[in-house]
Design a protein around this motif. Structure first.
Motif, mmCIF file in Angstrom:
data_model
loop_
_atom_site.group_PDB
_atom_site.id
_atom_site.type_symbol
_atom_site.label_atom_id
_atom_site.label_comp_id
_atom_site.label_asym_id
_atom_site.label_seq_id
_atom_site.Cartn_x
_atom_site.Cartn_y
_atom_site.Cartn_z
ATOM 1 N N LYS A 67 -39.773 -43.911 -64.768
ATOM 2 C CA LYS A 67 -39.019 -44.198 -63.561
ATOM 3 C C LYS A 67 -38.632 -42.913 -62.818
ATOM 4 C CE LYS A 67 -35.921 -46.725 -65.649
ATOM 5 N NZ LYS A 67 -34.713 -47.568 -65.844
ATOM 6 N N GLY A 68 -38.370 -43.082 -61.533
ATOM 7 C CA GLY A 68 -38.010 -41.949 -60.700
ATOM 8 C C GLY A 68 -39.206 -41.430 -59.924
ATOM 9 N N PHE A 69 -39.137 -40.161 -59.532
ATOM 10 C CA PHE A 69 -40.164 -39.561 -58.681
ATOM 11 C C PHE A 69 -41.555 -39.674 -59.277
ATOM 12 C CE2 PHE A 69 -42.883 -35.873 -57.876
ATOM 13 C CZ PHE A 69 -43.079 -36.006 -56.513
ATOM 14 N N ARG A 70 -42.537 -40.020 -58.407
ATOM 15 C CA ARG A 70 -43.944 -40.103 -58.814
ATOM 16 C C ARG A 70 -44.814 -39.118 -58.054
ATOM 17 N NH1 ARG A 70 -45.017 -40.590 -62.958
ATOM 18 N NH2 ARG A 70 -42.909 -39.905 -63.231
ATOM 19 N N HIS A 71 -44.778 -39.153 -56.728
ATOM 20 C CA HIS A 71 -45.621 -38.222 -55.971
ATOM 21 C C HIS A 71 -45.141 -38.123 -54.527
ATOM 22 C CE1 HIS A 71 -47.861 -42.075 -55.117
ATOM 23 N NE2 HIS A 71 -47.852 -41.571 -53.913
ATOM 24 N N ILE A 72 -45.692 -37.138 -53.804
ATOM 25 C CA ILE A 72 -45.476 -36.951 -52.371
ATOM 26 C C ILE A 72 -46.787 -37.277 -51.677
ATOM 27 C CG2 ILE A 72 -44.878 -35.320 -50.541
ATOM 28 C CD1 ILE A 72 -43.430 -33.664 -52.733
ATOM 29 N N ARG A 148 -49.781 -35.139 -42.289
ATOM 30 C CA ARG A 148 -48.422 -35.535 -41.913
ATOM 31 C C ARG A 148 -47.716 -36.115 -43.130
ATOM 32 N NH1 ARG A 148 -49.603 -39.604 -38.059
ATOM 33 N NH2 ARG A 148 -49.472 -41.233 -39.647
ATOM 34 N N PHE A 149 -46.507 -35.612 -43.413
ATOM 35 C CA PHE A 149 -45.731 -36.217 -44.496
ATOM 36 C C PHE A 149 -45.588 -37.703 -44.232
ATOM 37 C CE2 PHE A 149 -41.644 -37.865 -45.958
ATOM 38 C CZ PHE A 149 -41.796 -37.706 -47.330
ATOM 39 N N ASP A 150 -45.869 -38.506 -45.275
ATOM 40 C CA ASP A 150 -45.816 -39.954 -45.128
ATOM 41 C C ASP A 150 -44.774 -40.587 -46.034
ATOM 42 O OD1 ASP A 150 -47.158 -42.495 -44.079
ATOM 43 O OD2 ASP A 150 -47.296 -42.802 -46.254
ATOM 44 N N HIS A 151 -44.771 -40.228 -47.322
ATOM 45 C CA HIS A 151 -43.881 -40.941 -48.243
ATOM 46 C C HIS A 151 -43.586 -40.147 -49.505
ATOM 47 C CE1 HIS A 151 -47.907 -42.145 -49.899
ATOM 48 N NE2 HIS A 151 -47.269 -42.046 -51.065
ATOM 49 N N ILE A 152 -42.539 -40.600 -50.183
ATOM 50 C CA ILE A 152 -42.280 -40.255 -51.573
ATOM 51 C C ILE A 152 -42.414 -41.542 -52.363
ATOM 52 C CG2 ILE A 152 -40.563 -39.478 -53.259
ATOM 53 C CD1 ILE A 152 -39.357 -37.739 -51.093
ATOM 54 N N ALA A 153 -43.155 -41.495 -53.455
ATOM 55 C CA ALA A 153 -43.307 -42.659 -54.321
ATOM 56 C C ALA A 153 -42.374 -42.543 -55.518
ATOM 57 C CB ALA A 153 -44.748 -42.790 -54.810
ATOM 58 N N ILE A 154 -41.743 -43.668 -55.870
ATOM 59 C CA ILE A 154 -40.851 -43.715 -57.031
ATOM 60 C C ILE A 154 -41.118 -45.000 -57.810
ATOM 61 C CG2 ILE A 154 -39.042 -42.303 -55.980
ATOM 62 C CD1 ILE A 154 -37.515 -44.833 -55.284
ATOM 63 N N VAL A 198 -41.453 -43.005 -45.423
ATOM 64 C CA VAL A 198 -41.463 -44.173 -46.305
ATOM 65 C C VAL A 198 -41.044 -43.787 -47.718
ATOM 66 C CG1 VAL A 198 -42.997 -45.872 -47.424
ATOM 67 C CG2 VAL A 198 -43.227 -45.406 -44.977
ATOM 68 N N LEU A 199 -40.277 -44.673 -48.346
ATOM 69 C CA LEU A 199 -40.131 -44.680 -49.803
ATOM 70 C C LEU A 199 -41.082 -45.735 -50.328
ATOM 71 C CD1 LEU A 199 -36.300 -44.473 -50.602
ATOM 72 C CD2 LEU A 199 -38.074 -42.856 -51.309
#
Length: 264
Positions: A67-72, A148-154, A198-199
């Motif tokens: 759980k928590g941060f996965r990728h950018i 372009r920065f799009d999301h952080i995956a969690i 986006v998250l």
């Protein structure tokens, strides 16, 4: 309200500057120092901060069941061409370019200190659209002229709880889902949109592991969000004195306006 800034710890700021400016075409904002640099990623900034502890001390593992941060994630054009340049430079990939669920093309690779990055090409075709206006705004961004920065995956336990919290406190809207029918773990992705960012939230039907955020080792440290400081969440203090909040799934974020605004 968007993700304003993403703090990534690194053991050599200049090396990371060269990596992100060469391979992802991010642009320096202001003058870098050996301790810190800010990079413009169009919709947000990526802030590089120097730490003495390397990748080997991180408890983050490349397992989406943690759980928590996965990728950018970065939206790009010419994904295969960009991936070929990364491969020629010896960058470590965890997933070669392929066509993925949602009619997009993706690949995954590491930055110099082990932060997992994704490139995505194309507009997601959601299995279920929950906010047509949010999806329309996303598609209106178009094909980026540079990454372009799009999301952080969690990875999370409870999508309803997570979407309710980030909607109430930070203005994110739950715009759609992508299902992964070929994954026997019951994998589903939800998309929480804030501004132009986006998250990306992963849920699974199987057991997951937990991880406490580490703000003083190489890799993703925390995100900076708009909104008001939350109550009832755990708190940490970053090495530069920033108050960092930790949500129930171990995702670390700070709240408030980031002083360096990105440039389009």
């Amino acid at each position: 309200m968007p993700i304003k800034n993403v703090v990534v710890n690194c053991t050599d700021v200049q090396r990371s500057i060269e990596y992100y400016t060469k391979f992802l075409e991010l642009r320096l904002v202001g003058e870098p120092t050996p301790e810190r640099a800010v990079l413009d990623a169009v919709t947000a900034t990526i802030e590089l901060r120097a730490v003495g502890n390397g990748r080997e001390l991180s408890t983050w593992v490349g397992d989406d069941l943690q759980k928590g941060f996965r990728h950018i994630g970065f939206k790009v054009d010419r994904l295969d061409e960009r991936a070929a340049v990364l491969k020629a430079a010896g960058v470590e990939f965890t997933l070669d370019p392929l066509d993925a669920e949602g009619a997009v093309r993706i690949c995954f690779f590491y930055d110099p200190d082990g932060t997992l990055l994704e490139m995505i090409q194309g507009d997601l075709q959601y299995a279920a659209v929950l906010d047509e206006h949010g999806v329309a705004r996303e598609r209106a961004l178009g094909v980026p002229q540079r990454p372009r920065f799009d999301h952080i995956a969690i990875t999370i336990d409870d999508r309803e709880r997570t979407s309710a919290y980030y909607a109430e406190h930070h203005g994110f809207s739950f715009i759609g889902t992508i299902e992964q029918p070929h994954d026997n773990r019951g994998f589903s992705i939800g998309y929480l949109k804030g501004g132009d960012t986006v998250l990306e939230v992963f849920t699974y039907d199987v057991d997951k592991t937990s991880r406490a955020p580490q703000l003083d080792v190489a890799g993703f440290a925390y995100a900076e969000l708009d909104g008001n400081p939350p109550t009832g969440l755990g708190q940490l203090v970053s090495p530069n004195g920033t108050t960092v909040y930790v949500d129930p799934d171990g995702f670390a974020f700070a709240v408030g306006d980031h002083r360096t605004s990105p440039k389009v």
